[in-house]
Design a protein around this motif. Structure first.
Motif, PDB file in Angstrom:
ATOM      1  N   ARG A 177       0.854  -1.196   0.000  1.00 16.36           N
ATOM      2  CA  ARG A 177       0.000   0.000   0.000  1.00 16.36           C
ATOM      3  C   ARG A 177       0.891   1.247   0.000  1.00 16.36           C
ATOM      4  NH1 ARG A 177      -5.166   0.171   0.840  1.00 16.36           N
ATOM      5  NH2 ARG A 177      -5.206  -1.821   1.980  1.00 16.36           N
ATOM      6  N   LEU A 178       0.743   2.042  -1.023  1.00 14.37           N
ATOM      7  CA  LEU A 178       1.483   3.299  -1.131  1.00 14.37           C
ATOM      8  C   LEU A 178       0.560   4.444  -0.736  1.00 14.37           C
ATOM      9  CD1 LEU A 178       3.246   2.711  -4.572  1.00 14.37           C
ATOM     10  CD2 LEU A 178       4.142   2.245  -2.284  1.00 14.37           C
ATOM     11  N   ARG A 179       1.060   5.316   0.123  1.00 11.70           N
ATOM     12  CA  ARG A 179       0.241   6.415   0.626  1.00 11.70           C
ATOM     13  C   ARG A 179       0.693   7.744   0.046  1.00 11.70           C
ATOM     14  NH1 ARG A 179      -2.991   4.183   4.220  1.00 11.70           N
ATOM     15  NH2 ARG A 179      -2.305   2.302   5.354  1.00 11.70           N
ATOM     16  N   GLY A 180      -0.291   8.548  -0.330  1.00 10.45           N
ATOM     17  CA  GLY A 180      -0.011   9.870  -0.861  1.00 10.45           C
ATOM     18  C   GLY A 180      -0.432  10.944   0.124  1.00 10.45           C
ATOM     19  N   VAL A 181      -0.668  12.134  -0.364  1.00 11.28           N
ATOM     20  CA  VAL A 181      -1.082  13.235   0.506  1.00 11.28           C
ATOM     21  C   VAL A 181      -2.472  12.965   1.052  1.00 11.28           C
ATOM     22  CG1 VAL A 181       0.369  14.909  -0.676  1.00 11.28           C
ATOM     23  CG2 VAL A 181      -1.971  14.516  -1.479  1.00 11.28           C
ATOM     24  N   GLY A 182      -2.716  13.485   2.238  1.00  6.59           N
ATOM     25  CA  GLY A 182      -4.005  13.287   2.874  1.00  6.59           C
ATOM     26  C   GLY A 182      -4.232  11.819   3.182  1.00  6.59           C
ATOM     27  N   ARG A 183      -5.391  11.327   2.810  1.00  3.71           N
ATOM     28  CA  ARG A 183      -5.719   9.926   3.060  1.00  3.71           C
ATOM     29  C   ARG A 183      -5.666   9.082   1.788  1.00  3.71           C
ATOM     30  NH1 ARG A 183     -10.868  10.234   7.283  1.00  3.71           N
ATOM     31  NH2 ARG A 183      -9.780  11.373   8.951  1.00  3.71           N
ATOM     32  N   GLN A 184      -5.061   9.609   0.770  1.00 11.44           N
ATOM     33  CA  GLN A 184      -4.969   8.872  -0.479  1.00 11.44           C
ATOM     34  C   GLN A 184      -4.023   7.678  -0.336  1.00 11.44           C
ATOM     35  OE1 GLN A 184      -3.731  11.728  -3.406  1.00 11.44           O
ATOM     36  NE2 GLN A 184      -5.793  12.522  -3.712  1.00 11.44           N
ATOM     37  N   SER A 185      -4.407   6.567  -0.915  1.00  8.96           N
ATOM     38  CA  SER A 185      -3.543   5.388  -0.893  1.00  8.96           C
ATOM     39  C   SER A 185      -3.793   4.553  -2.140  1.00  8.96           C
ATOM     40  CB  SER A 185      -3.779   4.532   0.363  1.00  8.96           C
ATOM     41  OG  SER A 185      -5.066   3.945   0.335  1.00  8.96           O
ATOM     42  N   LEU A 186      -2.825   3.742  -2.477  1.00  5.36           N
ATOM     43  CA  LEU A 186      -2.891   2.905  -3.666  1.00  5.36           C
ATOM     44  C   LEU A 186      -2.358   1.527  -3.307  1.00  5.36           C
ATOM     45  CD1 LEU A 186      -3.448   2.884  -6.758  1.00  5.36           C
ATOM     46  CD2 LEU A 186      -1.056   3.530  -7.074  1.00  5.36           C
ATOM     47  N   ARG A 187      -3.111   0.499  -3.650  1.00  3.65           N
ATOM     48  CA  ARG A 187      -2.728  -0.883  -3.352  1.00  3.65           C
ATOM     49  C   ARG A 187      -2.277  -1.552  -4.648  1.00  3.65           C
ATOM     50  NH1 ARG A 187      -6.306  -4.981   0.243  1.00  3.65           N
ATOM     51  NH2 ARG A 187      -5.499  -6.970  -0.461  1.00  3.65           N
ATOM     52  N   LEU A 188      -1.048  -2.074  -4.646  1.00  2.00           N
ATOM     53  CA  LEU A 188      -0.483  -2.662  -5.854  1.00  2.00           C
ATOM     54  C   LEU A 188       0.131  -4.023  -5.552  1.00  2.00           C
ATOM     55  CD1 LEU A 188       1.439   0.461  -7.260  1.00  2.00           C
ATOM     56  CD2 LEU A 188      -0.749  -0.448  -8.094  1.00  2.00           C
ATOM     57  N   PRO A 189      -0.044  -5.002  -6.453  1.00  2.00           N
ATOM     58  CA  PRO A 189       0.682  -6.265  -6.296  1.00  2.00           C
ATOM     59  C   PRO A 189       2.179  -6.010  -6.398  1.00  2.00           C
ATOM     60  CG  PRO A 189      -0.324  -6.129  -8.470  1.00  2.00           C
ATOM     61  CD  PRO A 189      -0.831  -4.951  -7.683  1.00  2.00           C
ATOM     62  N   CYS A 190       2.974  -6.879  -5.798  1.00  2.00           N
ATOM     63  CA  CYS A 190       4.413  -6.603  -5.774  1.00  2.00           C
ATOM     64  C   CYS A 190       5.243  -7.870  -5.653  1.00  2.00           C
ATOM     65  CB  CYS A 190       4.758  -5.664  -4.614  1.00  2.00           C
ATOM     66  SG  CYS A 190       4.565  -6.398  -2.962  1.00  2.00           S
ATOM     67  N   PHE A 191       6.502  -7.763  -6.030  1.00  2.31           N
ATOM     68  CA  PHE A 191       7.545  -8.716  -5.684  1.00  2.31           C
ATOM     69  C   PHE A 191       8.124  -8.237  -4.354  1.00  2.31           C
ATOM     70  CE2 PHE A 191       7.298  -8.631 -10.285  1.00  2.31           C
ATOM     71  CZ  PHE A 191       7.479  -9.939 -10.691  1.00  2.31           C
TER      72      PHE A 191
END
Length: 216
Positions: free
Chosen positions: A156-170
């Motif tokens: 989970r990558l978090r941006g400004v405020g409460r924004q977040s992005l969930r990405l599959p990963c190695f």
């Protein structure tokens, strides 16, 4: 766009499909395809388009055409459950392949190994090629670096405020790398990286090293 990394002085290429290519011996690693899952859920009444059944095979063909491997290791959970109509699709698909195929058995691989071996697919609980060993569940063994799957890792990558992005990963640490799930409709599990972990996120058609986001 792929990403090359070095592990024990060997070069591995991370592909946005979730596959990992070991350049030296030309071995392609693919984890958690879960063939048959779409048919399983459609039979249970889930509103999944029938065309989704073919997505995994299309993606397999794409990544195999890209790397032209000598061997393919399926790192567990190749099939989701018992035999269904997708087994016939797999039979047809494997019959067209020129590479050697091996299944490192996972917890979902309940189809008899004899069925796979009748198609020329070898089945093992673990494979060792020093200094690496290959399993379905993440494992540790003295003197070896482990490649595995099972967890369907995401970050989970978090941006400004409460924004977040969930990405599959190695997901990599000093002793192991966990591959993302290759299959469609497999879901994912968010892991929490430590400062020394290395995380390579899949964002569309790119693999991106996001480790600096967690090293602070």
């Amino acid at each position: 766009m792929t990403l090359d990394i070095s592990i024990y002085e060997e070069i591995f290429t991370l592909h946005p499909s979730g596959a990992l290519f070991w350049r030296g011996p030309k071995i392609l690693l693919i984890s958690d395809v879960h063939l048959g899952k779409v048919s399983h859920f459609r039979k249970s009444g889930a509103a999944i388009p029938r065309g989704a059944i073919h997505k995994n095979f299309e993606l397999l063909n794409k990544v195999i055409d890209h790397f032209d491997p000598l061997e393919v290791y399926f790192m567990g959970d190749l099939f989701h459950s018992y035999l269904n109509g997708e087994w016939q699709l797999f039979e047809a698909w494997i019959g067209e392949q020129k590479h050697h195929t091996t299944l490192v058995a996972g917890n979902h691989d309940i189809i008899s190994p004899l069925k796979f071996e009748s198609l020329g697919v070898k089945v093992y609980p673990v494979i060792r090629k020093h200094p690496f060993f290959f399993t379905h569940h993440p494992s540790e063994e003295e003197g070896y670096f482990n490649f595995s799957g099972h967890l369907h890792p995401a970050v989970r990558l978090r941006g400004v405020g409460r924004q977040s992005l969930r990405l599959p990963c190695f997901f990599k640490n000093e002793k192991q790398m966990i591959l993302p799930a290759f299959g469609e409709f497999t879901g994912s599990h968010v892991l929490s990286p430590g400062k020394k972990d290395q995380v390579y996120a899949i964002a569309g058609n790119e693999v991106i090293d996001v480790s600096p986001s967690f090293s602070k």
